[in-house]
Every structure is written in structure tokens, then in C-alpha cells.
Write a protein that holds these residues in place. Structure first.
Motif, mmCIF file in Angstrom:
data_model
loop_
_atom_site.group_PDB
_atom_site.id
_atom_site.type_symbol
_atom_site.label_atom_id
_atom_site.label_comp_id
_atom_site.label_asym_id
_atom_site.label_seq_id
_atom_site.Cartn_x
_atom_site.Cartn_y
_atom_site.Cartn_z
ATOM 1 N N ARG A 1 0.829 -1.196 0.000
ATOM 2 C CA ARG A 1 0.000 0.000 0.000
ATOM 3 C C ARG A 1 0.874 1.260 0.000
ATOM 4 N N ARG B 1 1.578 4.305 -3.066
ATOM 5 C CA ARG B 1 1.497 5.740 -2.789
ATOM 6 C C ARG B 1 2.788 6.455 -3.144
ATOM 7 N N LEU C 1 0.010 10.958 7.417
ATOM 8 C CA LEU C 1 0.317 9.681 6.770
ATOM 9 C C LEU C 1 0.606 8.607 7.811
#
Length: 238
Positions: free
Chosen positions: A196, A200, A231
């Protein structure tokens, strides 16, 4: 002349009879041919069954090897871990993903005697300006803290060894452990988290990987700049 005209009829009748007989013979043959084709057309085609990916294929993921996890740890989805020590206490720390994501310069640990609860914020780590909270993997009372980490002397270069954070006397250990990940599921969780993150950071991948292809310490800073805290919170569930 009339005789010749009338003599044509037998010949025509014979010709028509042959044509009709040919058609009568051709119809069953045509049905047979078409029936065979229809049967061929409806023969079911079985789709190949999906084949489970062997462990070797899963290990070939782009982020495989980025984040390490030794055996014997119980991993919380907020990237903290718990480990049963020989003295019966539970050591708590952050995983390799959390360490590399934040690259902490400061760790704020709970005080001795403080009670922590599974799934609730228990400590924080970050840079010189801001910190992000992390969740406790277990319930218990804090009975020891790592002074070297707290005072910034040793840091978290060894998050599973010398970089442990604090120890608790657990109160609901069996129930807590059922909510944590171990072994294969824990490793897959870290791989998924890494993938993931890789999606990004694909436009900025040069900024977050070292020469050897492994992530730098402080991925969140490199990716999000001043927004690194947001984040980090997404992954820490806080």
C-alpha cells in the motif's frame, strides 16, 4: 406430333421423381450433420481452476524483504508488538514498518505504574517538533521502560531487540493475544502494508529508497513533508 408431345411426360415424371427422392434422402443427412455440429457447440468448456500462489511466489512481491518480523512476536494492526518474556512480563515495541515510516528522533513512553489498554494510545514517537500516538497491543500495568530509548541514547535501530519500549504486567493476556497476528498472517500483514505504501510512493520512489533498494528511515517525511503526521496516523490507526 401429338405423340411426341405426350411422350415428354414420362421423362419429366421420372426426372421429378428422382429430384424428390434426392431431397428426401438429403434432409435426414442434413439433419444429422447439423445435429452433430450443435452437439459440438454445446460441449461445456471447463475453466481452469485458480491455482494458489506458492509461498515462493508470494515472497516475490515488490516489497518483500523491506520490513522484517522475527518469530515469536504478536503483532497489532497499529504496528506495535507484544512478546512474552522469560520473567512472565510482556515487552512492547514498534515493528520495523513503523520505525522506517517515522524514523523517530524522539519517543515518549508511558510512566511506571501507568495502565495501558489494548487498542488505545499508550506512547508516541516522532521528530523534534511533532509526535504521533501509537496503540498498546495488550492490557496491563507498566513495570519497566527502556531508559536508553526514552533518553534518545540508543534510538530504535533494533526495534525488536535493544529498541523495546516498555514492559507490562498483563491482566488479560489470553484475550489480548487472540486479537493479534503471529507468524505467516503477521508477515503477510507487513507485506500488504508495504505494498500500500509502495503504491502511494511510486512517483517519489527515488526519494524513499536507499541505494540497495531498501526504504530509508523516515519514509513519511520523504513522501508527505509537513504532512508526515497524517500519513503515519493512517497506518497507526490513530
Amino acid at each position: 406430333m401429338a405423340h411426341d408431345f405426350l411422350s415428354i411426360y414420362p421423362a419429366k415424371l421420372l426426372e421429378y421423381g428422382l429430384a424428390v427422392a434426392y431431397l428426401l434422402m438429403f434432409i435426414p443427412f442434413w439433419r444429422y450433420v447439423q445435429g452433430g455440429r450443435a452437439q459440438e457447440a454445446v460441449v461445456p468448456v471447463t475453466a481452469p481452476r485458480p491455482v494458489a500462489r506458492p509461498a515462493a511466489v508470494r515472497a516475490a512481491r515488490p516489497t518483500a524483504g523491506w520490513f522484517q518480523l522475527p518469530a515469536g512476536l504478536h503483532l497489532h494492526p497499529g504496528h506495535t508488538w507484544a512478546r512474552l518474556e522469560n520473567d512472565g512480563l510482556i515487552a512492547v515495541g514498534v515493528d520495523d514498518f513503523a520505525h522506517k515510516l517515522v524514523g523517530p528522533a524522539r519517543v515518549d513512553l508511558p510512566a511506571l505504574g501507568e495502565r495501558v489498554l489494548q487498542g488505545e494510545a499508550a506512547f508516541a514517537m516522532g521528530d523534534e517538533d511533532r509526535t504521533v500516538p501509537l496503540l498498546s497491543p495488550v492490557d496491563g500495568t507498566v513495570v519497566a521502560v527502556n531508559a536508553g530509548v526514552r533518553d534518545g541514547k540508543d534510538g530504535l535501530e533494533d526495534p525488536y531487540g535493544a529498541g523495546w519500549l516498555f514492559k507490562v504486567k498483563a491482566t488479560r493476556l489470553a484475550a489480548n493475544l487472540r486479537q493479534l497476528l503471529t507468524d505467516g498472517p503477521a508477515r503477510h500483514f507487513l507485506e500488504d502494508a508495504g505494498e500500500r505504501l509502495a503504491l502511494r510512493m511510486s512517483p517519489e520512489i527515488a526519494h524513499v529508497l536507499q541505494d540497495g533498494g531498501t526504504p530509508i528511515h523516515g519514509i513519511a517525511h520523504a513522501l508527505a513533508g509537513d504532512e508526515w503526521e497524517r500519513l503515519a496516523r493512517e497506518h497507526f490507526l490513530t
